[in-house]
Scaffold this motif. Structure first.
Motif, PDB file in Angstrom:
ATOM      1  N   UNK A  19       0.833  -1.199   0.000  1.00  0.00           N
ATOM      2  CA  UNK A  19       0.000   0.000   0.000  1.00  0.00           C
ATOM      3  C   UNK A  19       0.867   1.247   0.000  1.00  0.00           C
ATOM      4  N   UNK A  20       0.525   2.185  -0.861  1.00  0.00           N
ATOM      5  CA  UNK A  20       1.168   3.501  -0.846  1.00  0.00           C
ATOM      6  C   UNK A  20       0.483   4.348   0.213  1.00  0.00           C
ATOM      7  N   UNK A  21       1.250   4.757   1.221  1.00  0.00           N
ATOM      8  CA  UNK A  21       0.693   5.520   2.336  1.00  0.00           C
ATOM      9  C   UNK A  21       0.704   7.024   2.075  1.00  0.00           C
ATOM     10  N   UNK A  22       1.662   7.479   1.289  1.00  0.00           N
ATOM     11  CA  UNK A  22       1.759   8.905   0.978  1.00  0.00           C
ATOM     12  C   UNK A  22       2.541   9.068  -0.308  1.00  0.00           C
ATOM     13  N   UNK A  23       2.169  10.056  -1.098  1.00  0.00           N
ATOM     14  CA  UNK A  23       2.878  10.334  -2.344  1.00  0.00           C
ATOM     15  C   UNK A  23       2.896  11.834  -2.583  1.00  0.00           C
ATOM     16  N   UNK A  24       4.073  12.371  -2.872  1.00  0.00           N
ATOM     17  CA  UNK A  24       4.243  13.797  -3.160  1.00  0.00           C
ATOM     18  C   UNK A  24       4.621  13.936  -4.635  1.00  0.00           C
ATOM     19  N   UNK A  25       3.842  14.716  -5.372  1.00  0.00           N
ATOM     20  CA  UNK A  25       4.063  14.821  -6.804  1.00  0.00           C
ATOM     21  C   UNK A  25       4.490  16.223  -7.225  1.00  0.00           C
ATOM     22  N   UNK A  26       5.159  16.250  -8.350  1.00  0.00           N
ATOM     23  CA  UNK A  26       5.549  17.507  -8.979  1.00  0.00           C
ATOM     24  C   UNK A  26       4.390  18.053  -9.804  1.00  0.00           C
ATOM     25  N   UNK A  27       4.249  19.364  -9.801  1.00  0.00           N
ATOM     26  CA  UNK A  27       3.245  20.012 -10.625  1.00  0.00           C
ATOM     27  C   UNK A  27       3.656  19.917 -12.102  1.00  0.00           C
ATOM     28  N   UNK A  28       2.740  19.546 -13.002  1.00  0.00           N
ATOM     29  CA  UNK A  28       3.091  19.430 -14.423  1.00  0.00           C
ATOM     30  C   UNK A  28       3.708  20.695 -15.016  1.00  0.00           C
ATOM     31  N   UNK A  29       3.249  21.865 -14.579  1.00  0.00           N
ATOM     32  CA  UNK A  29       3.839  23.093 -15.096  1.00  0.00           C
ATOM     33  C   UNK A  29       5.310  23.187 -14.709  1.00  0.00           C
ATOM     34  N   UNK A  30       5.629  22.816 -13.474  1.00  0.00           N
ATOM     35  CA  UNK A  30       7.024  22.812 -13.026  1.00  0.00           C
ATOM     36  C   UNK A  30       7.822  21.782 -13.809  1.00  0.00           C
ATOM     37  N   UNK A  31       7.230  20.631 -14.065  1.00  0.00           N
ATOM     38  CA  UNK A  31       7.918  19.602 -14.846  1.00  0.00           C
ATOM     39  C   UNK A  31       8.301  20.131 -16.216  1.00  0.00           C
ATOM     40  N   UNK A  32       7.392  20.839 -16.851  1.00  0.00           N
ATOM     41  CA  UNK A  32       7.680  21.404 -18.175  1.00  0.00           C
ATOM     42  C   UNK A  32       8.800  22.432 -18.093  1.00  0.00           C
ATOM     43  N   UNK A  33       8.772  23.269 -17.057  1.00  0.00           N
ATOM     44  CA  UNK A  33       9.819  24.279 -16.905  1.00  0.00           C
ATOM     45  C   UNK A  33      11.188  23.624 -16.715  1.00  0.00           C
ATOM     46  N   UNK A  34      11.237  22.548 -15.908  1.00  0.00           N
ATOM     47  CA  UNK A  34      12.495  21.837 -15.690  1.00  0.00           C
ATOM     48  C   UNK A  34      12.999  21.239 -16.996  1.00  0.00           C
ATOM     49  N   UNK A  35      12.118  20.578 -17.702  1.00  0.00           N
ATOM     50  CA  UNK A  35      12.518  19.891 -18.935  1.00  0.00           C
ATOM     51  C   UNK A  35      13.064  20.870 -19.975  1.00  0.00           C
ATOM     52  N   UNK A  36      12.326  21.938 -20.232  1.00  0.00           N
ATOM     53  CA  UNK A  36      12.756  22.849 -21.291  1.00  0.00           C
ATOM     54  C   UNK A  36      13.957  23.693 -20.862  1.00  0.00           C
ATOM     55  N   UNK A  37      14.088  23.957 -19.576  1.00  0.00           N
ATOM     56  CA  UNK A  37      15.306  24.616 -19.083  1.00  0.00           C
ATOM     57  C   UNK A  37      16.515  23.717 -19.302  1.00  0.00           C
ATOM     58  N   UNK A  38      16.367  22.453 -18.985  1.00  0.00           N
ATOM     59  CA  UNK A  38      17.473  21.508 -19.158  1.00  0.00           C
ATOM     60  C   UNK A  38      17.864  21.367 -20.621  1.00  0.00           C
ATOM     61  N   UNK A  39      16.885  21.364 -21.506  1.00  0.00           N
ATOM     62  CA  UNK A  39      17.206  21.259 -22.933  1.00  0.00           C
ATOM     63  C   UNK A  39      18.046  22.451 -23.393  1.00  0.00           C
ATOM     64  N   UNK A  40      17.712  23.612 -22.871  1.00  0.00           N
ATOM     65  CA  UNK A  40      18.465  24.812 -23.249  1.00  0.00           C
ATOM     66  C   UNK A  40      19.869  24.778 -22.651  1.00  0.00           C
ATOM     67  N   UNK A  41      19.973  24.409 -21.373  1.00  0.00           N
ATOM     68  CA  UNK A  41      21.273  24.390 -20.702  1.00  0.00           C
ATOM     69  C   UNK A  41      22.196  23.345 -21.312  1.00  0.00           C
ATOM     70  N   UNK A  42      21.627  22.212 -21.694  1.00  0.00           N
ATOM     71  CA  UNK A  42      22.439  21.097 -22.209  1.00  0.00           C
ATOM     72  C   UNK A  42      22.480  21.045 -23.730  1.00  0.00           C
ATOM     73  N   UNK A  43      22.113  22.143 -24.379  1.00  0.00           N
ATOM     74  CA  UNK A  43      22.029  22.173 -25.837  1.00  0.00           C
ATOM     75  C   UNK A  43      23.326  21.698 -26.492  1.00  0.00           C
ATOM     76  N   UNK A  44      24.463  22.161 -25.959  1.00  0.00           N
ATOM     77  CA  UNK A  44      25.750  21.789 -26.541  1.00  0.00           C
ATOM     78  C   UNK A  44      26.170  20.370 -26.185  1.00  0.00           C
TER      79      UNK A  44
END
Length: 285
Positions: free
Chosen positions: A90-115
């Protein structure tokens, strides 16, 4: 940096709550729980001491370890994002990331790691049972897998992956190490939006909701068990263990731990393949 400290760095009184990371810590070189470690945990729990595993693994990967022990504890999984009762599945507790934050992380990383070729995306979803289909709990964009459709992942378009609240967002770049990725990306992540860490040296970063670390789950369990902070002990080897080692009464780094993990610990034991967890616990049990 903390060195191989004398036994006086450990408390005289036996801990009332033992917490251990899994990989590189609790498991030996064969990725098994050694007989010594199994026996000392059995003696500790028989004496009334609480025990838990605290891992970056998703909860569905914990049962093969628990099956080697005499206890079925509540465990801290996904770096603190999920509390999982192994006895009741049984999962007793779960903390999730907000989808908007997930998108910000992903696209920031793509820009930072472009090279460096960008980063490939996957997400761990909350889930309800360790026996749910993997593709329902782990979703990824097609580029994440070298053999899409064969790895058991749920493969879907990038924006669909980002749209689901996740307990852990993973970004991978196989041409880099995790410390290299962390150095480039972490300065761009607001701690009020997400927590970033890593649990292996290969190029993989792990993101969770803000304030979600192993320490969060350990503190919650200690409170439920009525164990004071100073009566807790934890073992770890990688940066995702640092917050936990700092929170507990006695933080123990493995001899094979990263230097910054040793810096955060009160004591450094022998490496995992030499029974470092048992070396410490046998002092009391």
């Amino acid at each position: 940096m903390a060195g191989a400290l004398p036994d006086t760095a450990l408390p005289d009184t036996a801990p009332r709550f033992i917490i251990s990371d899994i990989d590189g810590t609790f498991l030996d070189a064969n990725h098994r729980v050694s007989q010594r470690t199994r026996d000392v945990v059995a003696r500790a729990t028989a004496a009334g001491t609480h025990f838990a595993l605290a891992t970056g693994r998703p909860f569905r990967w914990v049962l093969p370890v628990i099956e080697q022990l005499n206890v079925r504890p509540v465990c801290v999984t996904s770096n603190g994002a999920v509390l999982y009762d192994t006895a009741a599945d049984t999962v007793l507790a779960a903390h999730t990331l907000d989808p908007q934050v997930q998108s910000e992380i992903y696209y920031t990383a793509q820009e930072v790691l472009l090279r460096h070729g960008g980063a490939q995306l996957a997400c761990e979803l909350p889930g309800t049972s360790a026996f749910d289909a993997t593709e329902e709990q782990f979703i990824a964009e097609e580029a994440y897998s070298e053999t899409p459709g064969l790895d058991g992942f749920g493969i879907m378009p990038t924006d669909d992956v980002l749209a689901r609240p996740a307990v852990k967002l993973l970004l991978r770049n196989l041409s880099m190490t995790a410390p290299e990725m962390y150095e480039l990306i972490a300065p761009h992540i607001d701690p009020q939006s997400a927590h970033v860490t890593y649990s292996m040296n290969d190029g993989l970063l792990e993101f969770a909701a803000p304030g979600v670390t192993k320490a969060l789950g350990v503190a919650q369990l200690a409170g439920q068990y009525g164990v004071s902070q100073d009566a807790t002990i934890a073992f770890g080897d990688m940066p995702n263990d640092i917050e936990m080692l700092r929170w507990v009464g006695t933080g123990v780094a493995m001899g094979n731990a990263a230097d910054n993990v040793k810096d955060a610990a009160d004591y450094v034991t022998s490496p995992n393949h030499q029974g470092g967890v048992a070396d410490v616990l046998e002092r009391w049990f």
